[in-house]
Scaffold this active site. Structure first.
Site, PDB file in Angstrom:
ATOM      1  N   GLY A  39       0.814  -1.211   0.000  1.00  0.00           N
ATOM      2  CA  GLY A  39       0.000   0.000   0.000  1.00  0.00           C
ATOM      3  C   GLY A  39       0.843   1.254   0.000  1.00  0.00           C
ATOM      4  O   GLY A  39       2.022   1.226   0.376  1.00  0.00           O
ATOM      5  N   SER A  86       7.148   0.835  -5.295  1.00  0.00           N
ATOM      6  CA  SER A  86       7.149   0.139  -6.587  1.00  0.00           C
ATOM      7  C   SER A  86       5.969   0.554  -7.461  1.00  0.00           C
ATOM      8  O   SER A  86       5.934   0.240  -8.647  1.00  0.00           O
ATOM      9  CB  SER A  86       7.141  -1.375  -6.359  1.00  0.00           C
ATOM     10  OG  SER A  86       6.063  -1.740  -5.529  1.00  0.00           O
ATOM     11  N   HIS A 106      -3.145   3.618  -2.784  1.00  0.00           N
ATOM     12  CA  HIS A 106      -3.255   2.235  -3.253  1.00  0.00           C
ATOM     13  C   HIS A 106      -3.257   1.304  -2.051  1.00  0.00           C
ATOM     14  O   HIS A 106      -2.430   1.456  -1.145  1.00  0.00           O
ATOM     15  CB  HIS A 106      -2.077   1.896  -4.166  1.00  0.00           C
ATOM     16  CG  HIS A 106      -2.031   0.456  -4.568  1.00  0.00           C
ATOM     17  ND1 HIS A 106      -3.140  -0.204  -5.055  1.00  0.00           N
ATOM     18  CD2 HIS A 106      -1.035  -0.452  -4.535  1.00  0.00           C
ATOM     19  CE1 HIS A 106      -2.816  -1.461  -5.313  1.00  0.00           C
ATOM     20  NE2 HIS A 106      -1.551  -1.641  -4.994  1.00  0.00           N
ATOM     21  N   HIS A 108      -4.447  -3.053  -0.823  1.00  0.00           N
ATOM     22  CA  HIS A 108      -5.010  -4.365  -1.143  1.00  0.00           C
ATOM     23  C   HIS A 108      -6.048  -4.701  -0.072  1.00  0.00           C
ATOM     24  O   HIS A 108      -6.117  -5.843   0.391  1.00  0.00           O
ATOM     25  CB  HIS A 108      -3.924  -5.446  -1.156  1.00  0.00           C
ATOM     26  CG  HIS A 108      -2.789  -5.184  -2.103  1.00  0.00           C
ATOM     27  ND1 HIS A 108      -1.535  -5.693  -1.918  1.00  0.00           N
ATOM     28  CD2 HIS A 108      -2.740  -4.459  -3.254  1.00  0.00           C
ATOM     29  CE1 HIS A 108      -0.744  -5.293  -2.911  1.00  0.00           C
ATOM     30  NE2 HIS A 108      -1.454  -4.536  -3.733  1.00  0.00           N
ATOM     31  N   ASP A 131     -23.621   8.673  -1.902  1.00  0.00           N
ATOM     32  CA  ASP A 131     -23.003   9.920  -1.435  1.00  0.00           C
ATOM     33  C   ASP A 131     -21.562  10.041  -1.922  1.00  0.00           C
ATOM     34  O   ASP A 131     -21.166  11.042  -2.508  1.00  0.00           O
ATOM     35  CB  ASP A 131     -22.955   9.953   0.103  1.00  0.00           C
ATOM     36  CG  ASP A 131     -24.318  10.159   0.752  1.00  0.00           C
ATOM     37  OD1 ASP A 131     -25.263  10.541   0.040  1.00  0.00           O
ATOM     38  OD2 ASP A 131     -24.404   9.931   1.976  1.00  0.00           O
ATOM     39  N   HIS A 171      -6.047  -7.449  -8.356  1.00  0.00           N
ATOM     40  CA  HIS A 171      -4.949  -6.734  -7.696  1.00  0.00           C
ATOM     41  C   HIS A 171      -5.415  -5.991  -6.449  1.00  0.00           C
ATOM     42  O   HIS A 171      -5.177  -6.448  -5.330  1.00  0.00           O
ATOM     43  CB  HIS A 171      -4.305  -5.788  -8.722  1.00  0.00           C
ATOM     44  CG  HIS A 171      -3.156  -5.011  -8.174  1.00  0.00           C
ATOM     45  ND1 HIS A 171      -2.410  -4.148  -8.930  1.00  0.00           N
ATOM     46  CD2 HIS A 171      -2.633  -4.927  -6.919  1.00  0.00           C
ATOM     47  CE1 HIS A 171      -1.461  -3.601  -8.177  1.00  0.00           C
ATOM     48  NE2 HIS A 171      -1.585  -4.050  -6.963  1.00  0.00           N
ATOM     49  N   TYR A 225     -23.574  18.767   1.925  1.00  0.00           N
ATOM     50  CA  TYR A 225     -23.136  18.176   3.179  1.00  0.00           C
ATOM     51  C   TYR A 225     -21.807  18.763   3.638  1.00  0.00           C
ATOM     52  O   TYR A 225     -20.921  19.012   2.843  1.00  0.00           O
ATOM     53  CB  TYR A 225     -22.992  16.655   3.016  1.00  0.00           C
ATOM     54  CG  TYR A 225     -22.378  16.001   4.226  1.00  0.00           C
ATOM     55  CD1 TYR A 225     -23.130  15.822   5.378  1.00  0.00           C
ATOM     56  CD2 TYR A 225     -21.063  15.602   4.218  1.00  0.00           C
ATOM     57  CE1 TYR A 225     -22.562  15.241   6.506  1.00  0.00           C
ATOM     58  CE2 TYR A 225     -20.495  15.019   5.338  1.00  0.00           C
ATOM     59  CZ  TYR A 225     -21.247  14.845   6.471  1.00  0.00           C
ATOM     60  OH  TYR A 225     -20.679  14.276   7.567  1.00  0.00           O
TER      61      TYR A 225
END
Ligand SMILES: [Zn+2]
Length: 238
Positions: A39, A86, A106, A108, A131, A171, A225
């Site tokens: 991540g 990476s 990013h 997983h 929303d 992925h 909102y």
């Protein structure tokens, strides 16, 4: 023409972003969106063709502002002692092609990635989803790391789509936002709705929300909102 020379581009804007990007990685841990060193979060440096991103392979609890890496929009390191994430090429591609994007995340994260493994979009069957996402969360193509194909898949899927999140097939999740915090929020909400809709599926078929109602919810949340209008908007519930 000004008699004064143009000042050189300043890297002053980078220092607070290094801290912010480092801090936002803790949110991925707090919301249990990542394991080990997987991540990453990045943030565009306003006014400069640069972004700040996580170093590759460093434990989350060892990330600091100083360990963040600064890259140009080709993904080349311009400041930092470690190798960048990476996924840097994918982030760079998105920043090059989508100038309105100020942050990218990013993960997983488990439930969203389960949908990605099935190659199935998360249907928009919750008001919270209408929303935040304004539509289903779409699936992007299968793409191998190492060239522009992940970045291209993200851009081709999200360009013109309301959703700030894409499930890259087999992925995981990429999210975009006007800044890095917005992209982190999208990643948190993506996992939350992926989990809820998955559990709904165990109970039976989720009930659809009419497209016109999704539109209304999306526009209200995106335009009305928020804290500044909360006192005049008794319907605000979060
Ligand atoms: Zn990944």
């Amino acid at each position: 023409m000004s008699p004064y020379p143009t000042p050189p581009p300043s890297l002053a804007a980078v220092a607070p972003l290094r801290q912010q990007v480092s801090d936002l990685h803790r949110e991925l841990v707090r919301y249990q969106l990542v394991v080990w060193t997987a991540g990453n979060v990045s943030a565009r440096v306003p006014g400069l063709d640069l972004f700040v991103i996580k170093p590759s392979g460093v434990d989350y609890d060892r990330l600091t502002a100083d360990s963040m890496i600064v890259c140009d929009l080709d993904g080349t390191v311009v400041d930092g002692d470690l190798a960048p994430s990476s996924d840097t090429a994918a982030h760079a591609y998105v920043y090059r092609r989508l100038p309105e994007v100020g942050g990218i995340v990013h993960t997983h994260s488990t439930y969203a990635t389960a949908w990605a493994a099935r190659g199935e979009p998360v249907p928009c069957v919750l008001t919270a989803m209408a929303d935040e996402f304004g539509a289903e969360i779409p699936v992007g193509p299968f793409a191998l790391i190492g060239d522009d194909s992940i970045g291209r898949g993200i851009v081709d899927t999200l360009r013109g789509h309301r959703s700030p999140a894409v499930l890259m097939r087999s992925h995981g999740v990429f999210t975009i936002g006007k800044d890095a915090r917005a992209a982190v929020k999208a990643a948190v909400m993506c996992e939350d709705v992926a989990r809820t809709v998955h559990i709904t599926r165990q109970l039976g078929d989720p009930l659809p929300i009419a497209p016109a109602d999704i539109d209304r919810l999306y526009h209200r949340y995106q335009n009305v909102y928020g804290q500044s209008t909360a006192t005049t908007d008794p319907g605000a519930s979060r």
